[in-house]
Design a protein around this motif. Structure first.
Motif, PDB file in Angstrom:
ATOM      1  N   UNK A  36       0.845  -1.192   0.000  1.00  0.00           N
ATOM      2  CA  UNK A  36       0.000   0.000   0.000  1.00  0.00           C
ATOM      3  C   UNK A  36       0.882   1.244   0.000  1.00  0.00           C
ATOM      4  N   UNK A  37       0.299   2.364  -0.408  1.00  0.00           N
ATOM      5  CA  UNK A  37       1.064   3.600  -0.567  1.00  0.00           C
ATOM      6  C   UNK A  37       0.427   4.728   0.231  1.00  0.00           C
ATOM      7  N   UNK A  38       1.158   5.836   0.324  1.00  0.00           N
ATOM      8  CA  UNK A  38       0.612   7.049   0.931  1.00  0.00           C
ATOM      9  C   UNK A  38       1.283   8.259   0.300  1.00  0.00           C
ATOM     10  N   UNK A  39       0.557   9.358   0.247  1.00  0.00           N
ATOM     11  CA  UNK A  39       1.115  10.619  -0.244  1.00  0.00           C
ATOM     12  C   UNK A  39       0.658  11.719   0.706  1.00  0.00           C
ATOM     13  N   UNK A  40      -0.503  12.327   0.418  1.00  0.00           N
ATOM     14  CA  UNK A  40      -1.077  13.303   1.345  1.00  0.00           C
ATOM     15  C   UNK A  40      -2.592  13.134   1.380  1.00  0.00           C
ATOM     16  N   UNK A  41      -2.991  11.859   1.434  1.00  0.00           N
ATOM     17  CA  UNK A  41      -4.398  11.496   1.567  1.00  0.00           C
ATOM     18  C   UNK A  41      -4.524  10.472   2.677  1.00  0.00           C
ATOM     19  N   UNK A  64       5.149   3.604   0.014  1.00  0.00           N
ATOM     20  CA  UNK A  64       6.131   3.563   1.095  1.00  0.00           C
ATOM     21  C   UNK A  64       5.550   4.202   2.359  1.00  0.00           C
ATOM     22  N   UNK A  65       6.270   4.031   3.478  1.00  0.00           N
ATOM     23  CA  UNK A  65       6.052   4.880   4.640  1.00  0.00           C
ATOM     24  C   UNK A  65       6.952   6.094   4.460  1.00  0.00           C
ATOM     25  N   UNK A  66       6.360   7.283   4.498  1.00  0.00           N
ATOM     26  CA  UNK A  66       7.140   8.503   4.292  1.00  0.00           C
ATOM     27  C   UNK A  66       7.976   8.810   5.536  1.00  0.00           C
ATOM     28  N   UNK A  67       9.263   8.889   5.363  1.00  0.00           N
ATOM     29  CA  UNK A  67      10.146   9.145   6.498  1.00  0.00           C
ATOM     30  C   UNK A  67       9.893  10.499   7.164  1.00  0.00           C
ATOM     31  N   UNK A  68       9.608  11.574   6.413  1.00  0.00           N
ATOM     32  CA  UNK A  68       9.366  12.859   7.087  1.00  0.00           C
ATOM     33  C   UNK A  68       8.106  12.868   7.951  1.00  0.00           C
ATOM     34  N   UNK A  94      10.434   2.175   2.858  1.00  0.00           N
ATOM     35  CA  UNK A  94      10.632   3.556   3.283  1.00  0.00           C
ATOM     36  C   UNK A  94      11.007   4.435   2.098  1.00  0.00           C
ATOM     37  N   UNK A  95      10.672   5.718   2.213  1.00  0.00           N
ATOM     38  CA  UNK A  95      11.068   6.668   1.190  1.00  0.00           C
ATOM     39  C   UNK A  95      10.978   8.077   1.727  1.00  0.00           C
ATOM     40  N   UNK A  96      11.767   8.959   1.162  1.00  0.00           N
ATOM     41  CA  UNK A  96      11.781  10.347   1.623  1.00  0.00           C
ATOM     42  C   UNK A  96      10.656  11.159   1.004  1.00  0.00           C
ATOM     43  N   UNK A  97      10.102  10.714  -0.131  1.00  0.00           N
ATOM     44  CA  UNK A  97       9.143  11.477  -0.918  1.00  0.00           C
ATOM     45  C   UNK A  97       9.882  12.642  -1.585  1.00  0.00           C
ATOM     46  N   UNK A  98       9.146  13.619  -2.101  1.00  0.00           N
ATOM     47  CA  UNK A  98       9.767  14.742  -2.795  1.00  0.00           C
ATOM     48  C   UNK A  98       9.604  16.035  -2.023  1.00  0.00           C
ATOM     49  N   UNK A  99      10.290  17.098  -2.450  1.00  0.00           N
ATOM     50  CA  UNK A  99      10.224  18.380  -1.729  1.00  0.00           C
ATOM     51  C   UNK A  99       8.810  18.922  -1.566  1.00  0.00           C
ATOM     52  N   UNK A 100       7.944  18.707  -2.582  1.00  0.00           N
ATOM     53  CA  UNK A 100       6.581  19.234  -2.488  1.00  0.00           C
ATOM     54  C   UNK A 100       5.850  18.665  -1.275  1.00  0.00           C
ATOM     55  N   UNK A 101       5.931  17.349  -1.088  1.00  0.00           N
ATOM     56  CA  UNK A 101       5.241  16.714   0.035  1.00  0.00           C
ATOM     57  C   UNK A 101       5.994  16.940   1.342  1.00  0.00           C
ATOM     58  N   UNK A 102       7.319  16.828   1.297  1.00  0.00           N
ATOM     59  CA  UNK A 102       8.116  16.974   2.521  1.00  0.00           C
ATOM     60  C   UNK A 102       7.942  18.363   3.125  1.00  0.00           C
ATOM     61  N   UNK A 103       8.098  19.396   2.299  1.00  0.00           N
ATOM     62  CA  UNK A 103       8.027  20.765   2.803  1.00  0.00           C
ATOM     63  C   UNK A 103       6.613  21.331   2.751  1.00  0.00           C
ATOM     64  N   UNK A 105       3.685  19.633   2.778  1.00  0.00           N
ATOM     65  CA  UNK A 105       2.663  18.911   3.546  1.00  0.00           C
ATOM     66  C   UNK A 105       3.113  18.635   4.980  1.00  0.00           C
ATOM     67  N   UNK A 106       4.328  18.092   5.114  1.00  0.00           N
ATOM     68  CA  UNK A 106       4.814  17.733   6.447  1.00  0.00           C
ATOM     69  C   UNK A 106       5.549  18.875   7.145  1.00  0.00           C
ATOM     70  N   UNK A 107       5.856  19.938   6.393  1.00  0.00           N
ATOM     71  CA  UNK A 107       6.508  21.084   7.012  1.00  0.00           C
ATOM     72  C   UNK A 107       7.907  20.797   7.510  1.00  0.00           C
ATOM     73  N   UNK A 108       8.594  19.883   6.817  1.00  0.00           N
ATOM     74  CA  UNK A 108       9.949  19.507   7.194  1.00  0.00           C
ATOM     75  C   UNK A 108      10.925  19.966   6.114  1.00  0.00           C
ATOM     76  N   UNK A 109      12.155  20.297   6.472  1.00  0.00           N
ATOM     77  CA  UNK A 109      13.140  20.649   5.441  1.00  0.00           C
ATOM     78  C   UNK A 109      13.528  19.419   4.627  1.00  0.00           C
ATOM     79  N   UNK A 110      13.626  19.581   3.314  1.00  0.00           N
ATOM     80  CA  UNK A 110      14.002  18.443   2.470  1.00  0.00           C
ATOM     81  C   UNK A 110      15.444  18.029   2.740  1.00  0.00           C
TER      82      UNK A 110
END
Length: 206
Positions: A36-41, A64-68, A94-103, A105-110
């Motif tokens: 299964x996957x996840x993004x911002x839903x 993946x499970x998004x690390x951020x 596991x995966x880091x995802x991309x800058x759009x989701x990391x910064x 959605x999750x508000x974390x620095x890429x």
């Protein structure tokens, strides 16, 4: 060759019953795993738990499970719990995802994805091994926290539960050559995307 089925992003409210049927059919046909996957839903772990509860032998993995979205400790706790609940069928993708989701959605620095991933995986493996209380002081993760605003009350801890497997397989999502190289070095498997096995040599020189 081992076959897996990836459920990707979907409406788990409307499609849950069909997904269970597909997972059970995949198990009957001898498939190795369901992912299964996840993004911002919807998150990836909740539906994975549901699929695991309705199968008996099929491995279940996060892709993946998004690390951020989770601290390394939370990821290790989740992996240990699912592996216990499934009788050793969990695969940790596991995966880091991309800058759009990391910064966005999750508000974390890429930041530096390679160094961050290396530290993250190392911490998860240390927790699952349960050989000693966790202590890690790196560029990206500081455990126990020792910053200038630390209370000083945080002490190294060891996960309370005894994981069913200290070596739960870890898969890394990777696209770029350096990321793929890192996956080959520190992970048990690779989760590619937009990938054709017929172009492997052209893309990665392998």
């Amino acid at each position: 060759m081992r076959l897996g089925i990836n459920f990707g992003y979907q409406d788990w409210g409307a499609g849950l019953g069909k997904a269970v049927e597909l997972a059970q059919e995949a198990e009957r046909l001898g498939f190795h795993s369901a992912w299964t996957a996840e993004a911002y839903g919807t998150d990836g772990i909740t539906p994975l738990t549901w699929l695991a509860a309705h199968t008996e032998k099929l491995n279940v993995g996060s892709a993946i499970m998004q690390m951020p979205a989770r601290t390394p400790a939370m990821t290790a706790m989740t992996a240990a719990t699912l592996d216990l609940m499934t009788g050793g069928r969990f695969l940790l993708g596991l995966g880091l995802s991309g800058p759009q989701v990391v910064e966005g959605w999750h508000g974390q620095p890429y930041g530096k994805p390679l160094a961050k991933t290396r530290e993250y995986v190392d911490i998860v493996r240390t927790i699952l091994a349960r050989e000693a209380p966790l202590e890690h002081h790196g560029e990206h993760y500081d455990i126990p926290y020792t910053g200038t605003d630390a209370t000083g009350l945080g002490k190294p801890l060891k996960i309370i539960v005894h994981p069913r497997r200290a070596d739960i397989p870890i898969y890394l999502a990777a696209i770029g050559p350096k990321n793929v190289e890192l996956a080959a070095e520190i992970a048990d498997g690779w989760l590619p995307i937009f990938f054709s096995p017929y172009r492997l040599k052209d893309a990665y020189g392998a």
